[in-house]
Enzyme design. Structure first.
Site, PDB file in Angstrom:
ATOM      1  NE  ARG A  70      -4.157   1.753   0.571  1.00 52.64           N
ATOM      2  CZ  ARG A  70      -5.257   1.625   0.343  1.00 52.64           C
ATOM      3  NH1 ARG A  70      -5.919   0.470   0.160  1.00 52.64           N
ATOM      4  NH2 ARG A  70      -6.268   2.741   0.360  1.00 52.64           N
ATOM      5  CG  ASN A 112     -12.908  12.843  -0.314  1.00 53.95           C
ATOM      6  OD1 ASN A 112     -13.565  12.789  -1.189  1.00 53.95           O
ATOM      7  ND2 ASN A 112     -12.819  11.750   0.449  1.00 53.95           N
ATOM      8  CB  THR A 113     -17.240  15.576  -2.206  1.00 53.00           C
ATOM      9  OG1 THR A 113     -19.036  15.766  -1.838  1.00 53.00           O
ATOM     10  CG2 THR A 113     -16.805  15.085  -3.366  1.00 53.00           C
ATOM     11  CG  HIS A 114     -18.571  11.780   3.475  1.00 53.03           C
ATOM     12  ND1 HIS A 114     -18.792  10.358   3.237  1.00 53.03           N
ATOM     13  CD2 HIS A 114     -19.378  11.717   4.689  1.00 53.03           C
ATOM     14  CE1 HIS A 114     -19.192   9.621   4.088  1.00 53.03           C
ATOM     15  NE2 HIS A 114     -19.744  10.610   4.832  1.00 53.03           N
ATOM     16  CG  ASP A 146      -8.049  14.774   8.724  1.00 52.82           C
ATOM     17  OD1 ASP A 146      -8.489  13.448   8.093  1.00 52.82           O
ATOM     18  OD2 ASP A 146      -8.401  15.304   9.535  1.00 52.82           O
ATOM     19  N   GLY A 148      -7.787  10.827   8.683  1.00 55.35           N
ATOM     20  CA  GLY A 148      -9.039  10.196   9.226  1.00 55.35           C
ATOM     21  C   GLY A 148      -9.973   9.723   7.993  1.00 55.35           C
ATOM     22  CG  ASP A 150     -15.560  10.441   4.870  1.00 50.68           C
ATOM     23  OD1 ASP A 150     -14.732  10.822   3.931  1.00 50.68           O
ATOM     24  OD2 ASP A 150     -15.998   9.394   5.116  1.00 50.68           O
TER      25      ASP A 150
HETATM   26  C1  GRF Z   1     -20.072  10.848  -4.626  1.00 49.05           C
HETATM   27  O1  GRF Z   1     -21.406  10.853  -4.022  1.00 49.05           O
HETATM   28  C2  GRF Z   1     -19.043  10.966  -3.505  1.00 49.05           C
HETATM   29  O2  GRF Z   1     -19.301  11.748  -2.276  1.00 49.05           O
HETATM   30  C3  GRF Z   1     -19.003   9.536  -3.011  1.00 49.05           C
HETATM   31  O3  GRF Z   1     -19.102   8.766  -4.339  1.00 49.05           O
HETATM   32  C4  GRF Z   1     -20.003   9.573  -5.343  1.00 49.05           C
HETATM   33  C5  GRF Z   1     -19.263   9.842  -6.459  1.00 49.05           C
HETATM   34  O4  GRF Z   1     -20.240  10.213  -7.537  1.00 49.05           O
HETATM   35  N1  GRF Z   1     -17.819   9.146  -2.600  1.00 49.05           N
HETATM   36  P1  GRF Z   1     -19.549  10.566  -8.998  1.00 49.05           P
HETATM   37  O5  GRF Z   1     -18.422   9.375  -9.418  1.00 49.05           O
HETATM   38  O6  GRF Z   1     -19.066  11.901  -8.934  1.00 49.05           O
HETATM   39  O7  GRF Z   1     -20.820  10.420 -10.042  1.00 49.05           O
END
Ligand code: GRF
Length: 205
Positions: A70, A112-114, A146, A148, A150
């Site tokens: 990894r 990052n988006t969660h 970071d 962690g 999310d």
């Molecule tokens: C998003 O909801 C993201 O937050 C999650 O996976 C989804 C990705 O969607 N981790 P896409 O590949 O951008 O359509």
């Protein structure tokens, strides 16, 4: 065509890439103020990479399984991203945790988006976990990555109502609509105005 004066975004994806597409569409407008200079993935053959190729954006793939450890994968991913000299790295549906080498190089400037309202429901199943818990509102969170899961400093959140007849798919699709708007708006703002982190707060400008 990228403008050397504009902030450079490298976007990492693992799947369908609709968040990436929203960024590509936004960055096509010179007023957006940032360019997507490369798209990377942890797997080949995904729609996210095809979206980049159609937009004429260079792509790269670093698969964990192609490396002895990894840590080796983390180093290779870091080098592949660094080759494109990003100002900001955006994880848009990238389903791997980046490691210490990556954070040493890009910590503090990786977003990052969660698909949940942090600190609720971290991890891979935000929409399903929210539905199972029975919450009436959930949403999405943009944060600075970071070490962690999310847990990083929050840039922005958007609230999405959970409907009585939602299943995981319908809820996640509604969240993703909010997520795309949030991502485009905030990445553009941070790229144009700059930002710094103080404790748990992100200060723009
Ligand atoms: C998003 O909801 C993201 O937050 C999650 O996976 C989804 C990705 O969607 N981790 P896409 O590949 O951008 O359509």
């Amino acid at each position: 065509m990228t403008d050397p004066a504009r902030p450079r975004l490298v976007v990492l994806v693992s799947g369908s890439g609709t968040n990436l597409q929203a960024l590509l569409d936004a960055a096509a407008d010179p007023a957006y103020g940032a360019d997507v200079v490369a798209v990377g993935a942890d797997r080949a053959g995904i729609e996210g990479l095809a979206r980049a190729e159609r937009a004429g954006v260079p792509t790269f793939v670093e698969r964990v399984g192609d490396h002895a450890s990894r840590a080796d994968w983390d180093a290779a991913l870091t080098a592949a991203v660094a080759a494109h000299q990003p100002d900001l790295v955006v994880l848009a549906g990238f389903m791997k945790l980046v490691g210490p080498a990556f954070l040493a190089a890009f910590g503090g400037r990786t977003l990052n988006t969660h698909p949940a309202l942090s600190p609720s429901f971290p991890g891979m199943h935000g929409p399903a976990d929210a539905l199972a818990y029975g919450v009436k509102v959930t949403g999405c969170t943009l944060f600075v990555v970071d070490e962690g899961v999310d847990t990083g400093v929050i840039v922005e959140q958007a609230v999405v109502r959970v409907e009585d007849d939602d299943d995981v798919e319908s809820l996640h699709e509604r969240i993703k609509t909010a997520e795309r708007s949030m991502l485009v708006e905030q990445v553009g703002r941070l790229a144009r105005e700059g930002f710094r982190v103080e404790g748990r707060r992100l200060l723009v400008g």
